[in-house]
Scaffold this motif. Structure first.
Motif, PDB file in Angstrom:
ATOM      1  N   GLY A  61       6.753  14.286 -11.405  1.00 53.02           N
ATOM      2  CA  GLY A  61       6.612  14.177 -12.857  1.00 53.02           C
ATOM      3  C   GLY A  61       7.249  12.932 -13.449  1.00 53.02           C
ATOM      4  O   GLY A  61       7.750  12.962 -14.580  1.00 53.02           O
ATOM      5  N   PHE A  62       7.247  11.831 -12.696  1.00 56.03           N
ATOM      6  CA  PHE A  62       7.781  10.581 -13.245  1.00 56.03           C
ATOM      7  C   PHE A  62       6.928  10.122 -14.431  1.00 56.03           C
ATOM      8  O   PHE A  62       5.731  10.418 -14.482  1.00 56.03           O
ATOM      9  CB  PHE A  62       7.786   9.506 -12.158  1.00 56.03           C
ATOM     10  CG  PHE A  62       9.078   9.434 -11.382  1.00 56.03           C
ATOM     11  CD1 PHE A  62       9.756   8.235 -11.246  1.00 56.03           C
ATOM     12  CD2 PHE A  62       9.614  10.571 -10.793  1.00 56.03           C
ATOM     13  CE1 PHE A  62      10.947   8.165 -10.537  1.00 56.03           C
ATOM     14  CE2 PHE A  62      10.792  10.518 -10.082  1.00 56.03           C
ATOM     15  CZ  PHE A  62      11.463   9.307  -9.952  1.00 56.03           C
ATOM     16  N   PRO A  63       7.510   9.419 -15.386  1.00 56.59           N
ATOM     17  CA  PRO A  63       6.754   8.978 -16.566  1.00 56.59           C
ATOM     18  C   PRO A  63       5.550   8.117 -16.180  1.00 56.59           C
ATOM     19  O   PRO A  63       5.638   7.264 -15.288  1.00 56.59           O
ATOM     20  CB  PRO A  63       7.774   8.146 -17.353  1.00 56.59           C
ATOM     21  CG  PRO A  63       9.103   8.597 -16.881  1.00 56.59           C
ATOM     22  CD  PRO A  63       8.930   9.017 -15.463  1.00 56.59           C
ATOM     23  N   PHE A  64       4.445   8.353 -16.877  1.00 56.62           N
ATOM     24  CA  PHE A  64       3.199   7.635 -16.583  1.00 56.62           C
ATOM     25  C   PHE A  64       3.378   6.130 -16.787  1.00 56.62           C
ATOM     26  O   PHE A  64       2.871   5.324 -15.995  1.00 56.62           O
ATOM     27  CB  PHE A  64       2.079   8.166 -17.491  1.00 56.62           C
ATOM     28  CG  PHE A  64       0.748   7.557 -17.217  1.00 56.62           C
ATOM     29  CD1 PHE A  64       0.038   7.886 -16.067  1.00 56.62           C
ATOM     30  CD2 PHE A  64       0.182   6.647 -18.105  1.00 56.62           C
ATOM     31  CE1 PHE A  64      -1.201   7.317 -15.810  1.00 56.62           C
ATOM     32  CE2 PHE A  64      -1.051   6.082 -17.857  1.00 56.62           C
ATOM     33  CZ  PHE A  64      -1.736   6.415 -16.715  1.00 56.62           C
ATOM     34  N   THR A  65       4.123   5.739 -17.819  1.00 58.47           N
ATOM     35  CA  THR A  65       4.349   4.313 -18.092  1.00 58.47           C
ATOM     36  C   THR A  65       5.081   3.638 -16.943  1.00 58.47           C
ATOM     37  O   THR A  65       4.725   2.534 -16.519  1.00 58.47           O
ATOM     38  CB  THR A  65       5.187   4.148 -19.378  1.00 58.47           C
ATOM     39  OG1 THR A  65       4.579   4.890 -20.429  1.00 58.47           O
ATOM     40  CG2 THR A  65       5.296   2.695 -19.777  1.00 58.47           C
ATOM     41  N   MET A  66       6.076   4.311 -16.418  1.00 56.92           N
ATOM     42  CA  MET A  66       6.862   3.782 -15.311  1.00 56.92           C
ATOM     43  C   MET A  66       6.012   3.617 -14.050  1.00 56.92           C
ATOM     44  O   MET A  66       6.107   2.611 -13.334  1.00 56.92           O
ATOM     45  CB  MET A  66       8.017   4.753 -15.046  1.00 56.92           C
ATOM     46  CG  MET A  66       9.154   4.227 -14.249  1.00 56.92           C
ATOM     47  SD  MET A  66      10.497   5.449 -14.366  1.00 56.92           S
ATOM     48  CE  MET A  66      11.415   5.032 -12.920  1.00 56.92           C
ATOM     49  N   VAL A  67       5.149   4.591 -13.785  1.00 57.82           N
ATOM     50  CA  VAL A  67       4.286   4.548 -12.604  1.00 57.82           C
ATOM     51  C   VAL A  67       3.234   3.447 -12.752  1.00 57.82           C
ATOM     52  O   VAL A  67       3.002   2.661 -11.827  1.00 57.82           O
ATOM     53  CB  VAL A  67       3.620   5.923 -12.379  1.00 57.82           C
ATOM     54  CG1 VAL A  67       2.551   5.852 -11.301  1.00 57.82           C
ATOM     55  CG2 VAL A  67       4.668   6.968 -12.017  1.00 57.82           C
TER      56      VAL A  67
ATOM     57  N   ILE B 124       0.840  -1.203   0.000  1.00 57.22           N
ATOM     58  CA  ILE B 124       0.000   0.000   0.000  1.00 57.22           C
ATOM     59  C   ILE B 124       0.878   1.258   0.000  1.00 57.22           C
ATOM     60  O   ILE B 124       0.627   2.207  -0.755  1.00 57.22           O
ATOM     61  CB  ILE B 124      -0.962  -0.014   1.211  1.00 57.22           C
ATOM     62  CG1 ILE B 124      -1.995  -1.131   1.040  1.00 57.22           C
ATOM     63  CG2 ILE B 124      -1.652   1.329   1.380  1.00 57.22           C
ATOM     64  CD1 ILE B 124      -2.830  -1.416   2.270  1.00 57.22           C
ATOM     65  N   ILE B 125       1.926   1.256   0.840  1.00 58.15           N
ATOM     66  CA  ILE B 125       2.842   2.402   0.885  1.00 58.15           C
ATOM     67  C   ILE B 125       3.539   2.593  -0.463  1.00 58.15           C
ATOM     68  O   ILE B 125       3.705   3.726  -0.937  1.00 58.15           O
ATOM     69  CB  ILE B 125       3.871   2.220   2.025  1.00 58.15           C
ATOM     70  CG1 ILE B 125       3.172   2.345   3.382  1.00 58.15           C
ATOM     71  CG2 ILE B 125       5.007   3.233   1.916  1.00 58.15           C
ATOM     72  CD1 ILE B 125       4.039   1.988   4.563  1.00 58.15           C
ATOM     73  N   SER B 126       3.916   1.479  -1.098  1.00 58.92           N
ATOM     74  CA  SER B 126       4.556   1.573  -2.409  1.00 58.92           C
ATOM     75  C   SER B 126       3.621   2.202  -3.441  1.00 58.92           C
ATOM     76  O   SER B 126       4.052   3.019  -4.262  1.00 58.92           O
ATOM     77  CB  SER B 126       5.001   0.181  -2.863  1.00 58.92           C
ATOM     78  OG  SER B 126       5.577   0.221  -4.139  1.00 58.92           O
ATOM     79  N   CYS B 127       2.353   1.842  -3.400  1.00 60.47           N
ATOM     80  CA  CYS B 127       1.364   2.443  -4.320  1.00 60.47           C
ATOM     81  C   CYS B 127       1.245   3.951  -4.077  1.00 60.47           C
ATOM     82  O   CYS B 127       1.172   4.740  -5.028  1.00 60.47           O
ATOM     83  CB  CYS B 127       0.006   1.770  -4.150  1.00 60.47           C
ATOM     84  SG  CYS B 127      -0.055   0.058  -4.724  1.00 60.47           S
ATOM     85  N   ILE B 128       1.251   4.351  -2.800  1.00 57.55           N
ATOM     86  CA  ILE B 128       1.179   5.779  -2.468  1.00 57.55           C
ATOM     87  C   ILE B 128       2.427   6.509  -2.979  1.00 57.55           C
ATOM     88  O   ILE B 128       2.343   7.619  -3.519  1.00 57.55           O
ATOM     89  CB  ILE B 128       1.002   5.962  -0.940  1.00 57.55           C
ATOM     90  CG1 ILE B 128      -0.362   5.425  -0.496  1.00 57.55           C
ATOM     91  CG2 ILE B 128       1.149   7.426  -0.546  1.00 57.55           C
ATOM     92  CD1 ILE B 128      -0.542   5.321   1.006  1.00 57.55           C
TER      93      ILE B 128
END
Length: 201
Positions: free
Chosen positions: A64-70, A50-54
């Protein structure tokens, strides 16, 4: 001058040996803890996911990390949530486990590609790798031995598909369960370093 260089190399070899020994001891201790407290480990893994998802959401919104990476990181977390359904019984041949390993490798590829083109400090890069890519897969890795020493129950998947094969008879027919490769290697390493502390039967 050459004497100090020789001493430096000897010290470096000793330091590498001590760090390796410390890592092996820590892995052995963590594997034993996870075997002892499987339900607490399962809860901690759920909280970490859960923390990783947050964190992924925060990296996309604020950094502003890339959407694909997220999205790839979030999808990896969803697949790892699937591993928790049967925890601590993780089958390495299951599609869920194989997909998790593949996604971790793909995440590393995208991370290396992104950080090679955008400047971040070393500590910031390590923070991303540690919290998003390494902690959860590492915890699952050292948890692979946890299912070996848990008493049989109706939750444990049977290796046999026959209907007349109940959980207790399956457990008794297998005899003493083998320990995982990780724990066997760590225990062998410990007995090699400290032979006097080995258990005597």
């Amino acid at each position: 001058m050459w004497f100090l260089t020789l001493i430096t190399w000897l010290a470096m070899i000793l330091q590498i040996f001590l760090v390796t020994l410390a890592i092996a001891a820590a892995l052995f201790y963590l594997a034993e803890l996870i075997e002892e407290y499987t339900m607490i480990t399962r809860s901690l893994l759920k909280i970490m996911l859960i923390i990783s998802c947050i964190i992924y959401g925060g990296l996309w919104i604020f950094e502003g990390f890339p959407f694909t990476m997220v999205v790839l990181g979030l999808f990896t977390n969803v697949v790892e949530f699937g591993l928790l359904r049967s925890f601590p019984f993780i089958q390495m041949s299951s599609p869920n486990f194989i997909l998790t390993v593949a996604l971790v490798l793909v995440n590393h590829y995208f991370a290396f590609q992104y950080f090679s083109g955008v400047y971040y400090s070393f500590s910031e890069i390590m923070a991303y790798f540690t919290l998003c890519l390494w902690v959860i897969p590492f915890t699952f890795f050292i948890s692979l031995s946890a299912g070996d020493n848990v008493l049989p129950s109706t939750m444990q998947p049977l290796l046999s598909e026959s209907s007349d094969h109940d959980v207790l008879s399956h457990y008794m027919s297998k005899g003493k369960k083998k320990r995982s490769v990780l724990l066997t290697c760590a225990e062998g390493f410990k007995n090699m370093i400290f032979p006097s502390r080995a258990k005597r039967f």
